[in-house]
Design a protein around this motif. Sequence first.
Motif, PDB file in Angstrom:
ATOM      1  N   LYS A   2      37.773  29.572  35.977  1.00 10.91           N
ATOM      2  CA  LYS A   2      36.393  29.380  36.421  1.00 10.91           C
ATOM      3  C   LYS A   2      35.546  30.570  35.986  1.00 10.91           C
ATOM      4  O   LYS A   2      36.087  31.643  35.720  1.00 10.91           O
ATOM      5  N   THR A   3      34.240  30.369  35.940  1.00 17.94           N
ATOM      6  CA  THR A   3      33.319  31.476  35.655  1.00 17.94           C
ATOM      7  C   THR A   3      32.421  31.685  36.853  1.00 17.94           C
ATOM      8  O   THR A   3      31.822  30.736  37.370  1.00 17.94           O
ATOM      9  N   GLU A   4      32.357  32.939  37.307  1.00 15.68           N
ATOM     10  CA  GLU A   4      31.484  33.310  38.413  1.00 15.68           C
ATOM     11  C   GLU A   4      30.312  34.107  37.847  1.00 15.68           C
ATOM     12  O   GLU A   4      30.505  35.026  37.051  1.00 15.68           O
ATOM     13  N   PHE A   5      29.105  33.726  38.225  1.00 17.41           N
ATOM     14  CA  PHE A   5      27.910  34.456  37.813  1.00 17.41           C
ATOM     15  C   PHE A   5      27.428  35.302  38.975  1.00 17.41           C
ATOM     16  O   PHE A   5      27.119  34.753  40.043  1.00 17.41           O
ATOM     17  N   LEU A   6      27.381  36.618  38.764  1.00 16.64           N
ATOM     18  CA  LEU A   6      26.957  37.532  39.827  1.00 16.64           C
ATOM     19  C   LEU A   6      25.742  38.319  39.354  1.00 16.64           C
ATOM     20  O   LEU A   6      25.622  38.646  38.179  1.00 16.64           O
ATOM     21  N   LYS A   7      24.850  38.618  40.291  1.00 17.58           N
ATOM     22  CA  LYS A   7      23.707  39.491  39.992  1.00 17.58           C
ATOM     23  C   LYS A   7      23.981  40.797  40.736  1.00 17.58           C
ATOM     24  O   LYS A   7      23.892  40.850  41.960  1.00 17.58           O
ATOM     25  N   VAL A   8      24.335  41.826  39.957  1.00 22.11           N
ATOM     26  CA  VAL A   8      24.772  43.089  40.551  1.00 22.11           C
ATOM     27  C   VAL A   8      23.626  44.090  40.539  1.00 22.11           C
ATOM     28  O   VAL A   8      22.929  44.236  39.534  1.00 22.11           O
ATOM     29  N   THR A   9      23.444  44.789  41.645  1.00 22.64           N
ATOM     30  CA  THR A   9      22.398  45.808  41.739  1.00 22.64           C
ATOM     31  C   THR A   9      23.030  47.196  41.836  1.00 22.64           C
ATOM     32  O   THR A   9      24.194  47.330  42.221  1.00 22.64           O
ATOM     33  N   ASN A  28      43.970  40.753  40.208  1.00 25.46           N
ATOM     34  CA  ASN A  28      44.920  39.797  39.653  1.00 25.46           C
ATOM     35  C   ASN A  28      44.244  38.439  39.466  1.00 25.46           C
ATOM     36  O   ASN A  28      43.646  37.904  40.394  1.00 25.46           O
ATOM     37  N   GLY A  29      44.290  37.898  38.268  1.00 26.42           N
ATOM     38  CA  GLY A  29      43.694  36.595  38.002  1.00 26.42           C
ATOM     39  C   GLY A  29      42.402  36.678  37.216  1.00 26.42           C
ATOM     40  O   GLY A  29      41.933  35.676  36.693  1.00 26.42           O
ATOM     41  N   VAL A  30      41.814  37.898  37.131  1.00 30.66           N
ATOM     42  CA  VAL A  30      40.586  38.049  36.348  1.00 30.66           C
ATOM     43  C   VAL A  30      40.942  38.210  34.876  1.00 30.66           C
ATOM     44  O   VAL A  30      41.774  39.030  34.499  1.00 30.66           O
ATOM     45  N   ASP A  31      40.278  37.403  34.061  1.00 31.78           N
ATOM     46  CA  ASP A  31      40.622  37.322  32.652  1.00 31.78           C
ATOM     47  C   ASP A  31      39.575  37.990  31.763  1.00 31.78           C
ATOM     48  O   ASP A  31      39.902  38.629  30.779  1.00 31.78           O
ATOM     49  N   GLU A  36      25.828  42.924  31.975  1.00 31.04           N
ATOM     50  CA  GLU A  36      24.574  43.271  31.304  1.00 31.04           C
ATOM     51  C   GLU A  36      23.872  44.318  32.169  1.00 31.04           C
ATOM     52  O   GLU A  36      23.410  44.009  33.268  1.00 31.04           O
ATOM     53  N   LEU A  37      23.833  45.553  31.654  1.00 30.91           N
ATOM     54  CA  LEU A  37      23.300  46.664  32.448  1.00 30.91           C
ATOM     55  C   LEU A  37      21.844  46.450  32.857  1.00 30.91           C
ATOM     56  O   LEU A  37      21.466  46.673  34.010  1.00 30.91           O
ATOM     57  N   SER A  38      20.993  46.004  31.913  1.00 28.34           N
ATOM     58  CA  SER A  38      19.551  45.952  32.193  1.00 28.34           C
ATOM     59  C   SER A  38      19.199  44.932  33.273  1.00 28.34           C
ATOM     60  O   SER A  38      18.269  45.148  34.044  1.00 28.34           O
ATOM     61  N   THR A  39      19.936  43.849  33.355  1.00 31.83           N
ATOM     62  CA  THR A  39      19.601  42.799  34.321  1.00 31.83           C
ATOM     63  C   THR A  39      20.572  42.739  35.494  1.00 31.83           C
ATOM     64  O   THR A  39      20.257  42.128  36.527  1.00 31.83           O
ATOM     65  N   GLY A  40      21.743  43.318  35.341  1.00 33.39           N
ATOM     66  CA  GLY A  40      22.770  43.207  36.378  1.00 33.39           C
ATOM     67  C   GLY A  40      23.557  41.909  36.300  1.00 33.39           C
ATOM     68  O   GLY A  40      24.467  41.678  37.090  1.00 33.39           O
ATOM     69  N   ASP A  41      23.201  41.065  35.336  1.00 38.81           N
ATOM     70  CA  ASP A  41      23.905  39.784  35.204  1.00 38.81           C
ATOM     71  C   ASP A  41      25.353  40.028  34.787  1.00 38.81           C
ATOM     72  O   ASP A  41      25.617  40.657  33.771  1.00 38.81           O
ATOM     73  N   THR A  42      26.246  39.524  35.596  1.00 38.00           N
ATOM     74  CA  THR A  42      27.670  39.748  35.379  1.00 38.00           C
ATOM     75  C   THR A  42      28.404  38.420  35.420  1.00 38.00           C
ATOM     76  O   THR A  42      28.215  37.631  36.345  1.00 38.00           O
ATOM     77  N   GLN A  43      29.196  38.176  34.392  1.00 40.03           N
ATOM     78  CA  GLN A  43      30.010  36.961  34.348  1.00 40.03           C
ATOM     79  C   GLN A  43      31.467  37.355  34.445  1.00 40.03           C
ATOM     80  O   GLN A  43      31.912  38.270  33.763  1.00 40.03           O
ATOM     81  N   VAL A  44      32.186  36.644  35.281  1.00 40.10           N
ATOM     82  CA  VAL A  44      33.608  36.913  35.457  1.00 40.10           C
ATOM     83  C   VAL A  44      34.380  35.616  35.250  1.00 40.10           C
ATOM     84  O   VAL A  44      34.110  34.612  35.923  1.00 40.10           O
ATOM     85  N   GLN A  45      35.309  35.632  34.305  1.00 42.15           N
ATOM     86  CA  GLN A  45      36.201  34.489  34.125  1.00 42.15           C
ATOM     87  C   GLN A  45      37.467  34.774  34.927  1.00 42.15           C
ATOM     88  O   GLN A  45      38.064  35.846  34.783  1.00 42.15           O
ATOM     89  N   TYR A  46      37.846  33.827  35.768  1.00 38.32           N
ATOM     90  CA  TYR A  46      39.019  34.079  36.608  1.00 38.32           C
ATOM     91  C   TYR A  46      39.786  32.793  36.859  1.00 38.32           C
ATOM     92  O   TYR A  46      39.245  31.688  36.756  1.00 38.32           O
ATOM     93  N   ASP A  47      41.042  33.011  37.202  1.00 40.97           N
ATOM     94  CA  ASP A  47      41.934  31.906  37.523  1.00 40.97           C
ATOM     95  C   ASP A  47      41.894  31.695  39.042  1.00 40.97           C
ATOM     96  O   ASP A  47      42.278  32.579  39.805  1.00 40.97           O
ATOM     97  N   GLU A  48      41.395  30.548  39.451  1.00 37.78           N
ATOM     98  CA  GLU A  48      41.190  30.297  40.880  1.00 37.78           C
ATOM     99  C   GLU A  48      42.503  30.159  41.650  1.00 37.78           C
ATOM    100  O   GLU A  48      42.497  30.089  42.875  1.00 37.78           O
ATOM    101  N   ASN A  49      43.635  30.120  40.935  1.00 41.87           N
ATOM    102  CA  ASN A  49      44.920  30.123  41.626  1.00 41.87           C
ATOM    103  C   ASN A  49      45.308  31.520  42.102  1.00 41.87           C
ATOM    104  O   ASN A  49      46.214  31.664  42.923  1.00 41.87           O
ATOM    105  N   PHE A  50      44.646  32.550  41.558  1.00 43.09           N
ATOM    106  CA  PHE A  50      45.030  33.930  41.882  1.00 43.09           C
ATOM    107  C   PHE A  50      43.967  34.678  42.663  1.00 43.09           C
ATOM    108  O   PHE A  50      44.274  35.619  43.384  1.00 43.09           O
TER     109      PHE A  50
END
Length: 69
Positions: A2-9, A28-31, A36-50
Amino acid sequence: MKTEFLKVTGMTCGGCVNSLTRALKSINGVDGVQVELSTGDTQVQYDENFTTSDQLRSAVKNAGYGLVG
Ligand SMILES: [Cu+2]
């Protein structure tokens, strides 16, 4: 996978990007992590089983950053 979209400050430099990336990749499970430093936009691909969206969010906060939404 799965991909999680986070807005990090609170990131101010490349060192922040590195520590956030490291914190997320240590879960564990993050792939893949793209931060993106300027916007804080962060994408994380992860295995939802872990891991879960909640665990990703906790890791961001434990690393000292904030989340929008
Ligand atoms: Cu920094």
